[in-house]
Motif scaffolding. Structure first.
Motif, PDB file in Angstrom:
ATOM      1  N   TYR A  90       0.862  -1.291   0.023  1.00 54.03           N
ATOM      2  CA  TYR A  90       0.154  -0.093  -0.042  1.00 54.03           C
ATOM      3  C   TYR A  90       0.905   1.345   0.099  1.00 54.03           C
ATOM      4  O   TYR A  90       0.683   2.336  -0.862  1.00 54.03           O
ATOM      5  CB  TYR A  90      -0.763  -0.147   1.027  1.00 54.03           C
ATOM      6  CG  TYR A  90      -2.090   0.938   1.373  1.00 54.03           C
ATOM      7  CD1 TYR A  90      -2.974   1.166  -0.070  1.00 54.03           C
ATOM      8  CD2 TYR A  90      -2.360   1.554   2.443  1.00 54.03           C
ATOM      9  CE1 TYR A  90      -3.889   1.897   0.117  1.00 54.03           C
ATOM     10  CE2 TYR A  90      -3.620   2.258   2.385  1.00 54.03           C
ATOM     11  CZ  TYR A  90      -4.359   2.822   1.283  1.00 54.03           C
ATOM     12  OH  TYR A  90      -5.156   3.750   1.188  1.00 54.03           O
ATOM     13  N   PRO A 124      -7.821  -0.636   6.456  1.00 55.01           N
ATOM     14  CA  PRO A 124      -6.652   0.376   6.386  1.00 55.01           C
ATOM     15  C   PRO A 124      -5.329   0.057   5.674  1.00 55.01           C
ATOM     16  O   PRO A 124      -4.447   1.063   5.621  1.00 55.01           O
ATOM     17  CB  PRO A 124      -6.470   0.728   7.714  1.00 55.01           C
ATOM     18  CG  PRO A 124      -6.616  -0.485   8.594  1.00 55.01           C
ATOM     19  CD  PRO A 124      -7.861  -1.222   7.771  1.00 55.01           C
ATOM     20  N   LYS A 127      -5.882  -0.753  -0.811  1.00 56.06           N
ATOM     21  CA  LYS A 127      -6.789   0.444  -1.432  1.00 56.06           C
ATOM     22  C   LYS A 127      -8.346  -0.064  -1.365  1.00 56.06           C
ATOM     23  O   LYS A 127      -9.128   0.606  -1.438  1.00 56.06           O
ATOM     24  CB  LYS A 127      -6.341   0.118  -2.939  1.00 56.06           C
ATOM     25  CG  LYS A 127      -6.695   0.986  -4.066  1.00 56.06           C
ATOM     26  CD  LYS A 127      -6.110   1.085  -5.111  1.00 56.06           C
ATOM     27  CE  LYS A 127      -6.976   1.958  -6.352  1.00 56.06           C
ATOM     28  NZ  LYS A 127      -6.297   1.807  -7.722  1.00 56.06           N
ATOM     29  N   HIS A 128      -8.591  -1.313  -1.346  1.00 56.48           N
ATOM     30  CA  HIS A 128      -9.889  -1.745  -1.545  1.00 56.48           C
ATOM     31  C   HIS A 128     -10.146  -3.308  -0.926  1.00 56.48           C
ATOM     32  O   HIS A 128      -8.917  -3.837  -1.217  1.00 56.48           O
ATOM     33  CB  HIS A 128     -10.668  -1.542  -2.502  1.00 56.48           C
ATOM     34  CG  HIS A 128     -12.295  -1.656  -2.438  1.00 56.48           C
ATOM     35  ND1 HIS A 128     -12.723  -0.838  -1.613  1.00 56.48           N
ATOM     36  CD2 HIS A 128     -13.093  -2.403  -3.222  1.00 56.48           C
ATOM     37  CE1 HIS A 128     -14.207  -0.939  -1.755  1.00 56.48           C
ATOM     38  NE2 HIS A 128     -14.479  -1.962  -2.725  1.00 56.48           N
ATOM     39  N   LEU A 148      -8.852  -2.678  -9.794  1.00 54.69           N
ATOM     40  CA  LEU A 148      -8.566  -1.628  -8.817  1.00 54.69           C
ATOM     41  C   LEU A 148      -7.073  -1.734  -8.563  1.00 54.69           C
ATOM     42  O   LEU A 148      -6.379  -0.689  -8.347  1.00 54.69           O
ATOM     43  CB  LEU A 148      -9.299  -1.915  -7.614  1.00 54.69           C
ATOM     44  CG  LEU A 148     -10.955  -1.548  -7.617  1.00 54.69           C
ATOM     45  CD1 LEU A 148     -11.468  -2.186  -6.373  1.00 54.69           C
ATOM     46  CD2 LEU A 148     -11.022   0.019  -7.522  1.00 54.69           C
ATOM     47  N   ARG A 153      -3.953   5.029  -9.007  1.00 51.87           N
ATOM     48  CA  ARG A 153      -2.701   4.844  -8.011  1.00 51.87           C
ATOM     49  C   ARG A 153      -2.792   3.197  -7.767  1.00 51.87           C
ATOM     50  O   ARG A 153      -3.564   2.758  -6.896  1.00 51.87           O
ATOM     51  CB  ARG A 153      -2.885   5.598  -7.054  1.00 51.87           C
ATOM     52  CG  ARG A 153      -1.529   5.428  -6.169  1.00 51.87           C
ATOM     53  CD  ARG A 153      -1.707   6.482  -4.749  1.00 51.87           C
ATOM     54  NE  ARG A 153      -0.560   6.037  -4.084  1.00 51.87           N
ATOM     55  CZ  ARG A 153      -0.110   6.968  -2.860  1.00 51.87           C
ATOM     56  NH1 ARG A 153      -0.859   7.927  -2.564  1.00 51.87           N
ATOM     57  NH2 ARG A 153       1.188   6.639  -2.425  1.00 51.87           N
ATOM     58  N   PRO A 181     -19.228   2.964  -9.497  1.00 54.26           N
ATOM     59  CA  PRO A 181     -19.393   4.503  -9.781  1.00 54.26           C
ATOM     60  C   PRO A 181     -18.450   5.280  -8.801  1.00 54.26           C
ATOM     61  O   PRO A 181     -18.301   6.629  -9.232  1.00 54.26           O
ATOM     62  CB  PRO A 181     -20.920   4.616  -9.177  1.00 54.26           C
ATOM     63  CG  PRO A 181     -21.279   3.295  -8.542  1.00 54.26           C
ATOM     64  CD  PRO A 181     -20.180   2.248  -8.885  1.00 54.26           C
ATOM     65  N   GLY A 182     -17.921   4.944  -7.790  1.00 51.35           N
ATOM     66  CA  GLY A 182     -17.054   5.778  -6.888  1.00 51.35           C
ATOM     67  C   GLY A 182     -15.643   5.549  -7.359  1.00 51.35           C
ATOM     68  O   GLY A 182     -14.796   6.355  -6.725  1.00 51.35           O
ATOM     69  N   TYR A 183     -15.303   5.166  -8.433  1.00 55.31           N
ATOM     70  CA  TYR A 183     -13.704   5.055  -8.789  1.00 55.31           C
ATOM     71  C   TYR A 183     -13.614   5.367 -10.271  1.00 55.31           C
ATOM     72  O   TYR A 183     -13.870   4.502 -11.156  1.00 55.31           O
ATOM     73  CB  TYR A 183     -13.527   3.468  -8.434  1.00 55.31           C
ATOM     74  CG  TYR A 183     -12.050   3.210  -8.841  1.00 55.31           C
ATOM     75  CD1 TYR A 183     -11.105   3.772  -7.956  1.00 55.31           C
ATOM     76  CD2 TYR A 183     -11.789   2.377  -9.970  1.00 55.31           C
ATOM     77  CE1 TYR A 183      -9.625   3.327  -8.430  1.00 55.31           C
ATOM     78  CE2 TYR A 183     -10.231   2.328 -10.493  1.00 55.31           C
ATOM     79  CZ  TYR A 183      -9.223   2.691  -9.513  1.00 55.31           C
ATOM     80  OH  TYR A 183      -7.932   2.353  -9.530  1.00 55.31           O
ATOM     81  N   ASP A 304      -3.092  10.553  -7.978  1.00 55.57           N
ATOM     82  CA  ASP A 304      -3.641  10.529  -6.696  1.00 55.57           C
ATOM     83  C   ASP A 304      -3.958  12.050  -6.075  1.00 55.57           C
ATOM     84  O   ASP A 304      -2.791  12.483  -5.927  1.00 55.57           O
ATOM     85  CB  ASP A 304      -3.118   9.408  -5.692  1.00 55.57           C
ATOM     86  CG  ASP A 304      -3.841   9.729  -4.169  1.00 55.57           C
ATOM     87  OD1 ASP A 304      -4.923  10.422  -4.139  1.00 55.57           O
ATOM     88  OD2 ASP A 304      -3.270   9.254  -3.220  1.00 55.57           O
ATOM     89  N   PRO A 305      -5.316  12.597  -6.516  1.00 56.43           N
ATOM     90  CA  PRO A 305      -5.421  13.910  -6.249  1.00 56.43           C
ATOM     91  C   PRO A 305      -4.974  14.280  -4.644  1.00 56.43           C
ATOM     92  O   PRO A 305      -4.636  15.367  -4.358  1.00 56.43           O
ATOM     93  CB  PRO A 305      -6.887  14.151  -6.453  1.00 56.43           C
ATOM     94  CG  PRO A 305      -7.311  12.925  -7.104  1.00 56.43           C
ATOM     95  CD  PRO A 305      -6.411  11.880  -6.785  1.00 56.43           C
ATOM     96  N   ALA A 306      -5.104  13.367  -3.578  1.00 52.19           N
ATOM     97  CA  ALA A 306      -4.892  13.590  -2.166  1.00 52.19           C
ATOM     98  C   ALA A 306      -3.481  13.819  -1.861  1.00 52.19           C
ATOM     99  O   ALA A 306      -3.258  14.269  -0.999  1.00 52.19           O
ATOM    100  CB  ALA A 306      -5.272  12.405  -1.492  1.00 52.19           C
ATOM    101  N   GLU A 307      -2.452  13.391  -2.934  1.00 52.54           N
ATOM    102  CA  GLU A 307      -1.060  13.612  -2.680  1.00 52.54           C
ATOM    103  C   GLU A 307      -0.817  15.132  -2.817  1.00 52.54           C
ATOM    104  O   GLU A 307       0.143  15.566  -2.595  1.00 52.54           O
ATOM    105  CB  GLU A 307      -0.252  12.839  -3.457  1.00 52.54           C
ATOM    106  CG  GLU A 307      -0.283  11.228  -2.998  1.00 52.54           C
ATOM    107  CD  GLU A 307       0.185  11.223  -1.530  1.00 52.54           C
ATOM    108  OE1 GLU A 307       1.091  12.228  -1.080  1.00 52.54           O
ATOM    109  OE2 GLU A 307      -0.147   9.957  -0.927  1.00 52.54           O
ATOM    110  N   ILE A 308      -1.615  15.699  -3.942  1.00 46.98           N
ATOM    111  CA  ILE A 308      -1.298  17.068  -4.190  1.00 46.98           C
ATOM    112  C   ILE A 308      -1.685  18.275  -3.065  1.00 46.98           C
ATOM    113  O   ILE A 308      -2.975  18.100  -2.724  1.00 46.98           O
ATOM    114  CB  ILE A 308      -2.104  17.364  -5.456  1.00 46.98           C
ATOM    115  CG1 ILE A 308      -1.182  16.566  -6.663  1.00 46.98           C
ATOM    116  CG2 ILE A 308      -1.904  18.886  -5.879  1.00 46.98           C
ATOM    117  CD1 ILE A 308      -1.995  16.508  -8.301  1.00 46.98           C
TER     118      ILE A 308
END
Lengths: 572, 148
Positions: A90, A124, A127-128, A148, A153, A181-183, A304-308
């Motif tokens: 991960y 945790p 990824k899924h 996935l 990522r 739909p969430g991916y 991965d938008p969360a890294e930005i």
């Protein structure tokens, strides 16, 4: 034509449809039904000696091949033994699918034999993850799990399957269209941002291209190199990004960070622009964040938008796949500039060249002294001409391998970067070799790491997965000792293994491998030659190394990258 | 995800939506990391949509059951006060009254402050739910038709 299959048969068929050629696993009660159809399947099963090993093997396989690695374990302890490997995958964005057996649905929650809440425990660290409660889900869930793991990522995905679901029957159907739909991972970058990036690069005086593991994951090394040349960008490669640009390339600056080289660290520190692609401003790279690259504007490309913006704000954020965005950047750059019109930035290039000249990576092998770990690494590189896939565990040997091995190609450097999992090297090397059987796969390992996962050498010898394990044995938990020496007044609490290490040669032979030992510098090259000549079983070489050697350069944890300790002389 | 990344949750409410495939969670959180919270929520494969409601952007509601000390001498004044808040008495005991109060969070808190001197015996809240205002709603962005 309808065909009735058991859940277990459906699972194995679904894995075959995904193109799986090898599974690393260990059977047990709850997963037992799946092992029956596996017996007849063309999929190779590599029987591991511990489930953690199966997870790291899947990771090593994925690292080396770019395909999804697969590991299998039973319920309860089998699944919990996978957790370290899943978190490792991960953190380093490695595509892995883990299949675990679960107790029967009627027993879930009853504290049944070998029951663990695998879905909850693994949430945790993946990824899924899935718990299949309806046999009809098997084809679609396996399809989704591979999708996935490999897209966006990449990362590990776990599928937990109760034993009664494996034993139940269904009418086989091919998986339908993926419906998540969430991916919806972004692929292409926003054209306006791409243009803004090109403008910013063109205007900069002291740019650095900061290339991370995302380049490797996206198979974008060729594009990275093209882009670096087109825009004339000196390029650092992070621990996970080593090999993204050849170390011999004139623009390559090597590795930045805590144990990076002076030029790579300082180039970032003094840069006016960091063109960040597939990297995440890890604390091992930035040191003290507030003091990191204070004058630099940031272009940040990540899938991965969360890294930005997580660690450092980006003036130009670009969400997208590294390969696709590099393609856009190259296109925009080519239309912006004529051929050979990249800004020369001679002052900057001269400054970098000066730093490289005055602050090289160095060590001094005394022919009559103990073997230096760096010397072993460079000798192997010389003898193989760098044609090997190099794997490492975690600690001093890992840093030296990254520093002193000249990486020329992507996917030839496999290590545990984010999680720092000691013991990663042996199973990861086995996984890599299983995926790339014609490649020379050499693991540099520490004596501490070796003792964590060495039982997998039995797996390697039985399966004829002929890896080479080079133990850089200093009889210390060396990196911890280094910190104790520098920051804990030389109080060596629980790190001295002198006189307490097992006989690695004897262990190797007991596990069906060839074993050699080198104790003097002049023995290093001949023993490497011997080790390379053996191809009918795995080889372990015990290099008895300098117990006092320390990894430099070094930026102490939480320190500013302005202060690079080049060697012991800087500590007084 | 919230626990792993150290984000604080003030309240959490979950329920079905018009689409039976989907459920809606209303999470109340604050802090400087709101952008990260949203990005990390989007990373979860089962998350289809994240909407941030800033104060005033949405109709916010919460329901609460609260049991108040109410002996026969004070019952009348408590019921009078409750009437002002549209609090419904849903259970009356020998020495207590239980009210159901619904409204925006400020409304609930005001009611609790009013009741505190009598003695609050027990309290349960549903967690906050919210729905973005229709941009064409006639009462404007800040006002709430039913706000006390």
């Amino acid at each position: 034509m309808s065909e009735t299959l058991t859940g277990a048969e459906a699972l194995i068929r679904a894995l075959e449809h995904e193109g799986v050629d090898v599974i690393f696993g260990m059977p047990g009660g709850a997963i037992l039904p799946a092992y029956d159809p596996l017996y007849d399947s063309p999929i190779r099963h590599v029987l591991v000696r511990h489930e953690q090993g199966s997870g790291h093997m899947a990771s090593g396989y994925a690292h080396a091949t770019g395909r999804v690695g697969v590991c299998v374990a039973t319920s309860g302890p089998g699944a919990t033994n996978l957790i370290t490997a899943l978190q490792d995958a991960y953190m380093d964005s490695i595509p892995v699918v883990a299949i675990t057996g679960q107790v029967a649905r009627t027993s879930i929650g009853m504290d049944a034999f070998q029951e663990a809440h695998t879905w909850g425990i693994s949430m945790p660290v993946t990824k899924h993850n899935y718990l299949i409660t309806d046999i009809e889900e098997i084809p679609d869930v396996i399809r989704e799990a591979f999708h996935l793991a490999a897209t966006g990522r990449p990362g590990p995905v776990l599928v937990d399957i109760p034993k009664d679901v494996l034993n139940d029957t269904l009418v086989w159907h091919r998986p339908g269209e993926i419906n998540l739909p969430g991916y919806k991972p972004s692929v292409k970058g926003h054209p306006k941002q791409v243009q803004a990036a090109v403008d910013m690069i063109h205007a900069s005086q002291r740019p650095v291209l900061y290339a991370g593991g995302g380049i490797i994951r996206a198979n974008a090394a060729d594009r990275l190199r093209r882009f670096a040349e087109l825009a004339n960008l000196p390029t650092v490669t992070t621990l996970m990004g080593r090999g993204a640009i050849p170390d011999s390339h004139p623009l390559a600056l090597g590795m930045p960070g805590m144990h990076g080289n002076y030029t790579a660290i300082t180039a970032m520190q003094k840069a006016d622009l960091l063109v960040t692609i597939g990297a995440r401003f890890d604390d091992r790279v930035t040191g003290k964040v507030d003091a990191f690259a204070p004058e630099a504007k940031i272009i940040h490309v990540d899938v991965d938008p969360a890294e930005i913006g997580k660690v450092r704000n980006a003036e130009v954020p670009i969400v997208g796949d590294a390969a696709a965005v590099l393609e856009q950047l190259i296109f925009a750059m080519e239309h912006f500039l004529g051929p050979d019109e990249a800004p020369a930035r001679e002052d900057w290039r001269n400054t970098l060249a000066d730093w490289q000249r005055t602050h090289p990576l160095a060590y001094d092998q005394d022919p009559d002294g103990p073997i230096l770990q760096q010397y072993v690494i460079q000798e192997l590189h010389r003898i193989t001409e760098g044609n090997a896939t190099v794997v490492a565990g975690v600690g001093q040997h890992q840093m030296w391998a990254s520093q002193f091995w000249g990486f020329e190609r992507p996917r030839t450097w496999i290590n545990s970067g984010g999680l720092g999992t000691m013991g990663y090297a042996i199973p990861a090397a086995i996984g890599a070799k299983a995926g790339m059987p014609d490649d020379l796969v050499v693991a540099f390992d520490g004596d501490g790491c070796f003792q964590m996962t060495m039982q997998e050498l039995v797996t390697a010898s039985v399966e004829k997965i002929n890896v080479k394990i080079f133990v850089l044995n200093n009889a210390w938990l060396g990196m911890v000792k280094q910190w104790q020496k520098l920051f804990y007044n030389e109080r060596y609490s629980a790190t001295d293994l002198t006189g307490h290490t097992p006989d690695f040669v004897g262990l190797a032979e007991a596990m069906g491998c060839a074993g050699f030992r080198a104790e003097r510098p002049d023995e290093v090259a001949p023993i490497i030659e011997k080790a390379l000549a053996i191809n009918d079983r795995p080889v372990v070489v015990d290099f008895v190394c300098d117990p006092e050697a320390m990894v430099f350069p070094m930026v102490p944890a939480g320190g500013s990258n302005d202060i690079v300790i080049m060697g012991p002389e800087d500590l007084t | 995800m919230f626990a792993r990344r150290g984000f604080n949750i003030h309240s959490l409410a979950v329920g079905p939506t018009v689409d039976p495939q989907l459920s809606r969670m209303t999470v109340v959180a604050d802090g400087p990391e709101m952008e990260q919270i949203i990005k990390q929520l989007y990373k979860l494969v089962n998350t289809v949509k994240v909407t941030e409601h800033r104060p005033g952007d949405a109709v916010e509601r919460e329901i609460m059951l609260v049991r108040i000390n109410a002996d026969s001498k004070r019952r009348g004044e408590i019921l009078d006060a409750a009437g002002i808040f549209s609090a419904q008495a849903v259970d009356v005991g020998k020495a207590t009254i239980t009210f159901e109060v619904a409204g925006d969070p400020g409304h609930l808190n005001d009611f609790l402050e009013l009741m505190r001197p009598y003695g609050i015996v027990d309290l349960v809240k549903s967690g906050r739910i919210a729905l973005a205002r229709d941009p064409k709603s006639r009462n404007g962005r800040q006002a709430d038709l039913r706000s006390a």
